[in-house]
Design an enzyme around this catalytic site. Structure first.
Site, PDB file in Angstrom:
ATOM      1  N   PHE A  47       0.860  -1.185   0.000  1.00  0.00           N
ATOM      2  CA  PHE A  47       0.000   0.000   0.000  1.00  0.00           C
ATOM      3  C   PHE A  47       0.895   1.232   0.000  1.00  0.00           C
ATOM      4  CE2 PHE A  47      -2.519   3.440   1.721  1.00  0.00           C
ATOM      5  CZ  PHE A  47      -3.711   3.312   1.025  1.00  0.00           C
TER       6      PHE A  47
ATOM      7  N   ASP B 125       9.368   2.580   1.643  1.00  0.00           N
ATOM      8  CA  ASP B 125       8.200   3.319   2.107  1.00  0.00           C
ATOM      9  C   ASP B 125       8.039   3.002   3.583  1.00  0.00           C
ATOM     10  OD1 ASP B 125       5.678   4.097   2.907  1.00  0.00           O
ATOM     11  OD2 ASP B 125       4.650   3.395   1.100  1.00  0.00           O
TER      12      ASP B 125
ATOM     13  N   LYS C 124       2.857   9.606   8.774  1.00  0.00           N
ATOM     14  CA  LYS C 124       2.199   9.128   9.994  1.00  0.00           C
ATOM     15  C   LYS C 124       2.822   9.624  11.302  1.00  0.00           C
ATOM     16  CE  LYS C 124      -0.063   5.084   7.967  1.00  0.00           C
ATOM     17  NZ  LYS C 124      -1.480   5.399   8.092  1.00  0.00           N
TER      18      LYS C 124
HETATM   19  N1  PLP Z   1       2.464   4.191   2.539  1.00  0.00           N
HETATM   20  C1  PLP Z   1       2.153   3.362   3.535  1.00  0.00           C
HETATM   21  C2  PLP Z   1       3.076   2.235   3.858  1.00  0.00           C
HETATM   22  C3  PLP Z   1       0.981   3.553   4.272  1.00  0.00           C
HETATM   23  O1  PLP Z   1       0.683   2.707   5.259  1.00  0.00           O
HETATM   24  C4  PLP Z   1       0.143   4.631   3.936  1.00  0.00           C
HETATM   25  C5  PLP Z   1      -1.117   4.848   4.658  1.00  0.00           C
HETATM   26  O2  PLP Z   1      -1.641   3.998   5.321  1.00  0.00           O
HETATM   27  C6  PLP Z   1       0.510   5.476   2.890  1.00  0.00           C
HETATM   28  C7  PLP Z   1       1.678   5.236   2.216  1.00  0.00           C
HETATM   29  C8  PLP Z   1      -0.348   6.653   2.507  1.00  0.00           C
HETATM   30  O3  PLP Z   1      -0.274   7.619   3.500  1.00  0.00           O
HETATM   31  P1  PLP Z   1      -1.346   8.799   3.569  1.00  0.00           P
HETATM   32  O4  PLP Z   1      -2.655   8.183   3.931  1.00  0.00           O
HETATM   33  O5  PLP Z   1      -0.810   9.726   4.625  1.00  0.00           O
HETATM   34  O6  PLP Z   1      -1.371   9.443   2.227  1.00  0.00           O
END
Ligand code: PLP
Length: 395
Positions: A138, A223, A252
């Site tokens: 994700f 990520d 986050k």
């Molecule tokens: N990358 C990862 C690993 C995530 O867990 C998330 C959100 O859960 C995102 C990217 C996207 O982040 P945002 O919701 O702040 O755009």
């Protein structure tokens, strides 16, 4: 307004993307607990989806934010602020990257990372643009990050998707090797897949990926939007594996509740960007940077990360006991304070989440049969015991 009136307004005036919100009208938070308008308390084992690293109302954090609000909340990136420089320096000193860029969310951080990877090769005159990601990953909800995401349900409604992305099975080095072509610019992975159900990468996999990247001259993007900022028991999960990325993305927990995302890179990679290549109105504003600097200061205090590790191991052991006692609880996964409990297909994680909600515990059904726990990093063993008892009562 009571919760029923609010639900009516929401139904009429908010876009219908969040199905089945819980009937909880949040009033305030303290420590790891949230309180509703009637004063009912909830142990929050989701922490705003891994955001509230310091829980609610941490006195040092609140004081720092109040002082910053009184000074200046926002000014554009046309000007310098001391606090943004402090954050840049702190991230560089505590990671394998030299330079950072501040955005507002995880998706935006990943979007920027992908742009940087493409620009890096463009600057070298090489026609490399493809990004390989993993199934079940994700990476966000913008068109590019949804395309990078390895879950069909998030992409299907939005086709045609932008070209230049490929996904391969996670933890499968041979599949990754096979997917690499002379067009590959970067491999982008979560060291522990979060939204996909909390699946850690194996040590051999990440080491092998680093080797593949080096052999083929490909950039490695981690990520760490979810795994970063202490969640794994180290400041960044890549430090748990001893495998360094070329580009690192964060969000986050970084702001502890104030929206901020970031992507970091080694200088040689970061310097592929030229003036005008990237930018933002809000990203890196003084309030967000103050929040992030304060979060980092607290997390980097002596013993804090060791505490996260110890509490994570304790939590994992207690969850493992549930596996041993109940045939429908089949697996515990995760790292640090990012854990999941997998049920047999007879048990719905959403139903368990609702039952726990009724008992005053907030957790997340991350997949059909998977519960995810992302408590504030300040959670105590006694809080964990209370949650474990509550789960046990349900079985
Ligand atoms: N990358 C990862 C690993 C995530 O867990 C998330 C959100 O859960 C995102 C990217 C996207 O982040 P945002 O919701 O702040 O755009």
């Amino acid at each position: 307004m009571d919760i029923h009136e609010i639900m009516e307004i929401d139904k009429k005036h908010f876009m219908p993307v969040y199905s089945g919100r819980y009937p909880l009208l949040v009033d305030y938070g303290k420590g790891i607990k949230l309180y509703d308008k009637d004063g009912r308390e909830y142990y929050d084992f989701l922490a705003g989806i891994g955001v509230n690293a310091l829980g609610y109302g941490h006195p040092v954090y609140i004081k720092a934010l109040k002082e910053q609000v009184e000074k200046v909340i926002h000014c554009s990136n046309f000007y310098y602020t001391e606090v943004q420089a402090e954050l840049e320096k702190k991230l560089a000193e505590n990671s394998s990257c030299d330079k950072s860029f501040f955005a507002n969310s995880g998706a935006e951080a990943n979007e920027g990372a992908i742009k940087l990877a493409r620009k890096y090769f463009k600057a070298k005159g090489k026609d490399r643009y493809e990004i390989i990601t993993a199934d079940r990953s994700f990476h966000g909800r913008t068109m590019i990050t949804v395309t990078a995401t390895g879950q069909e349900k998030y992409k299907k409604p939005f086709s045609p998707l932008p070209p230049g992305f490929k996904t391969v099975p996670f933890n499968d080095l041979a599949a990754m090797e096979e997917a690499i072509t002379d067009k590959t610019a970067a491999i982008m992975l979560e060291p522990v897949q979060g939204e996909g159900g909390v699946y850690p990468a194996s040590q051999e996999y990440l080491e092998g990926i680093r080797k593949l990247c080096d052999e083929h001259g490909i950039l490695l993007i981690f990520d760490e939007v979810q795994t970063g900022i202490g969640r794994s028991g180290s400041l960044f999960a890549y430090q748990e594996y001893g495998v360094e990325p070329d580009i690192l993305t964060l969000a986050k927990g970084l702001g502890g509740g104030v929206p901020i995302g970031a992507f970091l890179a080694r200088a040689e990679v970061a310097d592929a960007f030229e003036p005008g290549d990237h930018g933002t109105t809000f990203g890196g504003n003084p309030l967000a940077c103050r929040a992030a600097v304060t979060v980092l200061d607290i997390i980097l205090e002596d013993g804090f990360l060791a505490g996260v590790k110890e509490k994570g191991e304790y939590f994992k052991r207690e969850l493992q006991k549930l596996v041993e006692k109940n045939e429908d609880v089949i697996e515990v996964r995760g790292l640090g304070l990012m854990l999941a409990l997998e049920f047999s297909d007879k048990i719905s994680a959403s139903e368990i989440t609702m039952e726990l909600f009724k008992k005053g515990f907030l957790v997340n059904a991350v997949q059909e049969h998977t519960l995810r726990f992302l408590p504030p990093l300040i959670v105590e063993k006694e809080d964990i015991d209370k949650l474990i008892n509550a789960i046990e009562e349900l079985f």
